[in-house]
Motif scaffolding. Structure first.
Motif, PDB file in Angstrom:
ATOM      1  N   LEU A  61      30.441  49.564  77.286  1.00  7.65           N
ATOM      2  CA  LEU A  61      30.925  48.566  76.334  1.00  7.65           C
ATOM      3  C   LEU A  61      31.500  47.356  77.065  1.00  7.65           C
ATOM      4  N   LEU A  62      32.214  47.600  78.150  1.00 10.10           N
ATOM      5  CA  LEU A  62      32.800  46.507  78.922  1.00 10.10           C
ATOM      6  C   LEU A  62      31.738  45.713  79.681  1.00 10.10           C
ATOM      7  N   MET A  63      30.865  46.418  80.377  1.00  7.67           N
ATOM      8  CA  MET A  63      29.903  45.759  81.263  1.00  7.67           C
ATOM      9  C   MET A  63      28.772  45.078  80.503  1.00  7.67           C
ATOM     10  N   GLU A  64      28.202  45.767  79.519  1.00  8.33           N
ATOM     11  CA  GLU A  64      27.019  45.217  78.846  1.00  8.33           C
ATOM     12  C   GLU A  64      27.376  44.062  77.921  1.00  8.33           C
ATOM     13  N   GLY A  65      28.567  44.104  77.355  1.00  5.11           N
ATOM     14  CA  GLY A  65      28.985  42.961  76.550  1.00  5.11           C
ATOM     15  C   GLY A  65      29.103  41.707  77.395  1.00  5.11           C
ATOM     16  N   GLU A  66      29.700  41.839  78.568  1.00  2.00           N
ATOM     17  CA  GLU A  66      29.832  40.717  79.494  1.00  2.00           C
ATOM     18  C   GLU A  66      28.474  40.251  79.993  1.00  2.00           C
ATOM     19  N   ALA A  67      27.623  41.217  80.351  1.00  2.00           N
ATOM     20  CA  ALA A  67      26.307  40.874  80.894  1.00  2.00           C
ATOM     21  C   ALA A  67      25.441  40.170  79.855  1.00  2.00           C
ATOM     22  N   LEU A  68      25.495  40.638  78.603  1.00  2.00           N
ATOM     23  CA  LEU A  68      24.665  40.025  77.564  1.00  2.00           C
ATOM     24  C   LEU A  68      25.120  38.601  77.279  1.00  2.00           C
ATOM     25  N   ALA A  69      26.411  38.376  77.175  1.00  2.00           N
ATOM     26  CA  ALA A  69      26.908  37.027  76.907  1.00  2.00           C
ATOM     27  C   ALA A  69      26.470  36.062  78.006  1.00  2.00           C
ATOM     28  N   SER A 104      16.014  44.329  79.687  1.00  2.00           N
ATOM     29  CA  SER A 104      15.447  42.983  79.503  1.00  2.00           C
ATOM     30  C   SER A 104      16.463  42.069  78.821  1.00  2.00           C
ATOM     31  N   LEU A 105      17.292  42.627  77.943  1.00  2.00           N
ATOM     32  CA  LEU A 105      18.322  41.827  77.273  1.00  2.00           C
ATOM     33  C   LEU A 105      19.298  41.234  78.282  1.00  2.00           C
ATOM     34  N   LEU A 106      19.573  41.991  79.339  1.00  2.00           N
ATOM     35  CA  LEU A 106      20.585  41.599  80.319  1.00  2.00           C
ATOM     36  C   LEU A 106      19.992  40.899  81.541  1.00  2.00           C
ATOM     37  N   ALA A 107      18.673  40.823  81.625  1.00  2.00           N
ATOM     38  CA  ALA A 107      17.995  40.423  82.867  1.00  2.00           C
ATOM     39  C   ALA A 107      18.415  39.052  83.381  1.00  2.00           C
ATOM     40  N   ALA A 108      18.815  38.149  82.506  1.00  2.00           N
ATOM     41  CA  ALA A 108      19.189  36.800  82.944  1.00  2.00           C
ATOM     42  C   ALA A 108      20.650  36.707  83.363  1.00  2.00           C
ATOM     43  N   CYS A 109      21.369  37.803  83.326  1.00  2.00           N
ATOM     44  CA  CYS A 109      22.771  37.798  83.753  1.00  2.00           C
ATOM     45  C   CYS A 109      22.857  37.353  85.209  1.00  2.00           C
ATOM     46  N   SER A 110      23.795  36.479  85.498  1.00  2.00           N
ATOM     47  CA  SER A 110      23.886  35.888  86.840  1.00  2.00           C
ATOM     48  C   SER A 110      24.752  36.701  87.796  1.00  2.00           C
ATOM     49  N   PHE A 111      25.190  37.874  87.370  1.00  2.00           N
ATOM     50  CA  PHE A 111      26.050  38.708  88.203  1.00  2.00           C
ATOM     51  C   PHE A 111      25.305  39.984  88.603  1.00  2.00           C
ATOM     52  N   PRO A 112      24.713  40.019  89.780  1.00  2.00           N
ATOM     53  CA  PRO A 112      23.883  41.162  90.170  1.00  2.00           C
ATOM     54  C   PRO A 112      24.633  42.480  90.238  1.00  2.00           C
ATOM     55  N   ARG A 113      25.893  42.470  90.607  1.00  2.00           N
ATOM     56  CA  ARG A 113      26.651  43.725  90.666  1.00  2.00           C
ATOM     57  C   ARG A 113      26.866  44.308  89.266  1.00  2.00           C
ATOM     58  N   ILE A 114      27.120  43.437  88.292  1.00  2.00           N
ATOM     59  CA  ILE A 114      27.260  43.910  86.918  1.00  2.00           C
ATOM     60  C   ILE A 114      25.936  44.476  86.424  1.00  2.00           C
ATOM     61  N   LEU A 115      24.840  43.797  86.744  1.00  2.00           N
ATOM     62  CA  LEU A 115      23.517  44.286  86.340  1.00  2.00           C
ATOM     63  C   LEU A 115      23.229  45.654  86.935  1.00  2.00           C
ATOM     64  N   ALA A 116      23.535  45.816  88.217  1.00  2.00           N
ATOM     65  CA  ALA A 116      23.295  47.096  88.883  1.00  2.00           C
ATOM     66  C   ALA A 116      24.125  48.199  88.240  1.00  2.00           C
ATOM     67  N   MET A 117      25.350  47.871  87.868  1.00  2.00           N
ATOM     68  CA  MET A 117      26.213  48.853  87.225  1.00  2.00           C
ATOM     69  C   MET A 117      25.681  49.215  85.838  1.00  2.00           C
ATOM     70  N   CYS A 118      25.200  48.221  85.107  1.00  2.00           N
ATOM     71  CA  CYS A 118      24.630  48.485  83.786  1.00  2.00           C
ATOM     72  C   CYS A 118      23.406  49.392  83.887  1.00  2.00           C
ATOM     73  N   ASP A 119      22.602  49.168  84.904  1.00  2.00           N
ATOM     74  CA  ASP A 119      21.407  49.989  85.126  1.00  2.00           C
ATOM     75  C   ASP A 119      21.799  51.442  85.363  1.00  2.00           C
ATOM     76  N   ASN A 120      22.784  51.667  86.218  1.00  2.13           N
ATOM     77  CA  ASN A 120      23.224  53.019  86.534  1.00  2.13           C
ATOM     78  C   ASN A 120      23.896  53.687  85.338  1.00  2.13           C
ATOM     79  N   LEU A 121      24.715  52.939  84.618  1.00  2.00           N
ATOM     80  CA  LEU A 121      25.391  53.498  83.459  1.00  2.00           C
ATOM     81  C   LEU A 121      24.412  53.877  82.357  1.00  2.00           C
ATOM     82  N   PHE A 122      23.334  53.110  82.222  1.00  2.00           N
ATOM     83  CA  PHE A 122      22.316  53.467  81.229  1.00  2.00           C
ATOM     84  C   PHE A 122      21.755  54.844  81.546  1.00  2.00           C
TER      85      PHE A 122
END
Length: 225
Positions: free
Chosen positions: A90-98, A144-162
Motif C-alpha cells: 500500500l505504501l510503495m505502490e501508491g507512491e510508485a503509481l503517482a 506496467s502501471l508502475l513502469a514509468a516510476c522514476s525511482f528504481p529502488r521502489i520499483l524493485a521493491m514493488c516487484d518483490n512484494l508482488f
C-alpha cells in the motif's frame, strides 16, 4: 595471460535460484517444507553448490528460512507477515503509481493497454482460470502501471512484494476461490491511469490491493484456526 573466469557455476546458481523461487511461489514447495539439498540437486540436475547458493539467496528474500544445523525450509505463511507485505504494498505502490502517472509517456500508456488486453483476453478464453499463466499476465499488468516510476529502488521493491503477496494469494485461492469481479477492478484502474487521474487511480489501486489482502488474511486466519 589472465584466463577468463568460468561462467557456468554462476549460470547454474541462477538457474537453481529461478527454479526454486518459482516452485516456492507457486506452492510446489509447500510452506515450511524441508528443502533437502541432496533431493533438490537430483530434481534440478545440478550439483549441491549452486543449489545451496540459490537457497541462501532466497533466504535473503524471506522465501526460505535457514535453520542453524538443520538446513533449509520454505518460509511459513503467517498472518503477521501477510499484514506486513500488504502494508508495504500500500505504501510503495501508491507512491510508485503517482510518480508513474506524472512521468509516463505515450509508450508507457501503450504498454499498460497491451498488458491489460493480454490479461483480459486470457481470462475470456480460459473461463476464469487462475493458474501460472494468469499469474504471469496479472503481474505484467500491475507492473506496467508502475513502469514509468522514476525511482528504481521502489520499483524493485514493488516487484518483490508482488511475488511475496502472490504466494499468499495462491494459497488462499486453493482453499476458497474468490468471488470479486477482479477484471472490472483492473479495467477501472487502467482507465483512471490512462486519463492521468492520480487521485482516482491511486484510490482504486489501493482499494484493490487492500481487498485482496483482507480476503487472503481472512482465509489464512481460518486455516490457522
Amino acid at each position: 595471460m589472465i584466463e577468463p573466469t568460468p561462467m557456468k557455476p554462476r549460470i547454474n546458481s541462477d538457474v537453481a535460484y529461478a527454479k526454486l523461487r518459482r516452485m516456492i511461489l507457486l506452492g510446489e514447495l509447500p510452506p515450511q517444507s524441508k528443502l533437502k539439498i541432496e533431493v533438490l540437486q537430483r530434481e534440478l540436475e545440478l550439483s549441491s553448490t549452486p543449489v545451496r547458493e540459490a537457497l541462501n539467496r532466497l533466504t535473503t528474500e524471506g522465501l526460505v528460512v535457514s535453520e542453524e544445523n538443520r538446513g533449509f525450509r520454505a518460509a511459513p505463511l503467517t498472518v503477521s507477515d501477510l499484514r506486513d507485505i500488504t502494508r508495504m504494498r500500500l505504501l510503495m505502490e501508491g507512491e510508485a503509481l503517482a510518480d508513474a502517472i506524472r512521468c509516463g509517456n505515450a509508450a508507457w500508456e501503450a504498454g499498460i493497454v497491451a498488458a491489460h488486453y493480454s490479461l483480459a483476453r486470457f481470462e475470456r478464453v480460459s473461463n476464469g482460470a487462475r493458474g501460472e499463466e494468469w499469474t504471469v499476465l496479472h503481474k505484467a499488468f500491475h507492473m506496467s502501471l508502475l513502469a514509468a516510476c522514476s525511482f528504481p529502488r521502489i520499483l524493485a521493491m514493488c516487484d518483490n512484494l508482488f511475488d511475496q503477496s502472490e504466494r499468499y494469494r495462491r494459497f488462499a485461492v486453493r482453499l476458497q476461490p474468490g468471488t470479486r469481479d477482479v477484471a472490472a477492478e483492473h479495467l477501472a484502474i487502467m482507465d483512471a491511469v490512462i486519463t492521468r487521474d492520480v487521485t482516482t487511480a491511486s484510490m482504486l489501486l489501493l482499494d484493490h490491493l487492500r481487498a485482496t489482502g483482507e480476503r487472503v488474511l481472512s482465509t489464512l486466519s481460518r486455516s490457522a484456526a
